[in-house]
Design an enzyme around this catalytic site. Structure first.
Site, short mmCIF file in Angstrom:
data_model
loop_
_atom_site.label_atom_id
_atom_site.label_comp_id
_atom_site.label_asym_id
_atom_site.label_seq_id
_atom_site.Cartn_x
_atom_site.Cartn_y
_atom_site.Cartn_z
N ASP A 23 0.85 -1.18 0.00
CA ASP A 23 0.00 0.00 0.00
C ASP A 23 0.90 1.25 0.00
OD1 ASP A 23 -2.43 1.59 0.52
OD2 ASP A 23 -1.65 1.78 2.56
N ASP A 25 -0.43 5.00 0.86
CA ASP A 25 -0.80 6.01 1.84
C ASP A 25 -0.83 5.45 3.26
OD1 ASP A 25 -1.43 8.60 0.48
OD2 ASP A 25 -2.70 7.28 -0.72
#
Length: 274
Positions: A23, A25
């Site tokens: 991922d 963020d």
């Protein structure tokens, strides 16, 4: 790179033994850029956090909750990009991990619910020229009908696929997971929140960020995971696995023990600290 291809077996390294999917963020970065925009120039923290709870409890899809967040941000898109480049900081140990991964022929693939132009701009600022060796699978941005990206309220998110996530991250990992054993690399994944739920079951070793919603989901659904606070702990674990000092099973077992001892930074369903 489409959600169904196997291009990471060819670039930037051919036939890698390991692939690290992550991922973006709140995982690579210290702040979630979309949360940051929503909290500061969108509808605010309280409504955003309620939206996350609704997703975890099955009352809303991530796709719809995330669109509501992005629709609450009215600044022209180029101003949003500049705002985030000035404010979003990198995990202080990510570049150390990334340089080690490049030296050891381990591709790093960002699998994100964010938007390509924002991610690319932040990475160019924080990682530098080697950012171009990061594959990115994510959502895009588009102008609203009759408007331009440069106008107030002129942009909207363009989702990667038709799933309830908007971008079903599992679709990126699954083709690799289904390869024959003699061709299949070991798959790592790092994440922190509700956008990572679909990817949680598709990897050999899941790194879930301490104190974040992904740990709650994994504990509830009995998905094996190990806890990380920053990329220094990720790097140490991956080094041990590559050096065959530890197996992915060992690492996942250690992670669950960390959760049971109350050191994962979240509360269990009964309210007890975990």
């Amino acid at each position: 790179m489409s959600a169904a291809d196997l291009s990471t077996l060819e670039w930037p390294f051919k036939d890698p033994k390991y692939i690290f999917f992550t991922d973006f963020d709140g995982t690579i970065t210290l702040q979630d850029s979309n949360d940051f925009m929503t909290d500061t120039i969108g509808f605010g923290t309280e409504e955003r956090e309620q939206g996350n709870r609704d997703v975890l409890e099955g009352k809303d899809t991530f796709r719809d909750a995330f669109r509501k967040m992005m629709d609450s941000i009215k600044k022209p898109f180029p101003e949003c990009v500049d705002y985030l480049v000035k404010n979003i900081k990198l995990d202080p140990h990510f570049n150390e991990y990334y340089q080690w991964a490049l030296q050891n022929n381990i591709p790093t693939v960002i699998v994100s619910s964010g938007m390509q132009p924002i991610i690319r701009a932040i990475l160019r600022n924080l990682v530098g020229p080697d950012a171009d060796k990061l594959a990115i699978v994510c959502n895009e941005v588009e102008a609203r009908p009759g408007k331009k990206l440069e106008e107030e309220g002129g942009w909207q998110i363009k989702y990667h696929d038709d799933s309830g996530f908007g971008h079903d991250k599992s679709l990126t990992l699954r083709p690799y997971a289904q390869l024959p054993a003699d061709k299949r690399p070991t798959l790592f994944y790092a994440g922190d929140g509700v956008s990572d739920l679909s990817a949680a079951r598709e990897t050999d070793l899941l790194f879930a960020k301490k104190g974040r919603d992904l740990i709650k989901y994994c504990a509830r659904e009995e998905v094996p995971f190990t806890v990380f606070e920053d990329w220094s702990s990720i790097l140490a674990t991956v080094k041990d696995i590559v050096a065959e000092k530890k197996t992915v099973h060992d690492a996942a077992h250690e992670g669950y023990e960390t959760f049971k001892k109350g050191d994962a930074g979240v509360k269990a369903a009964n309210g007890a600290a975990q």
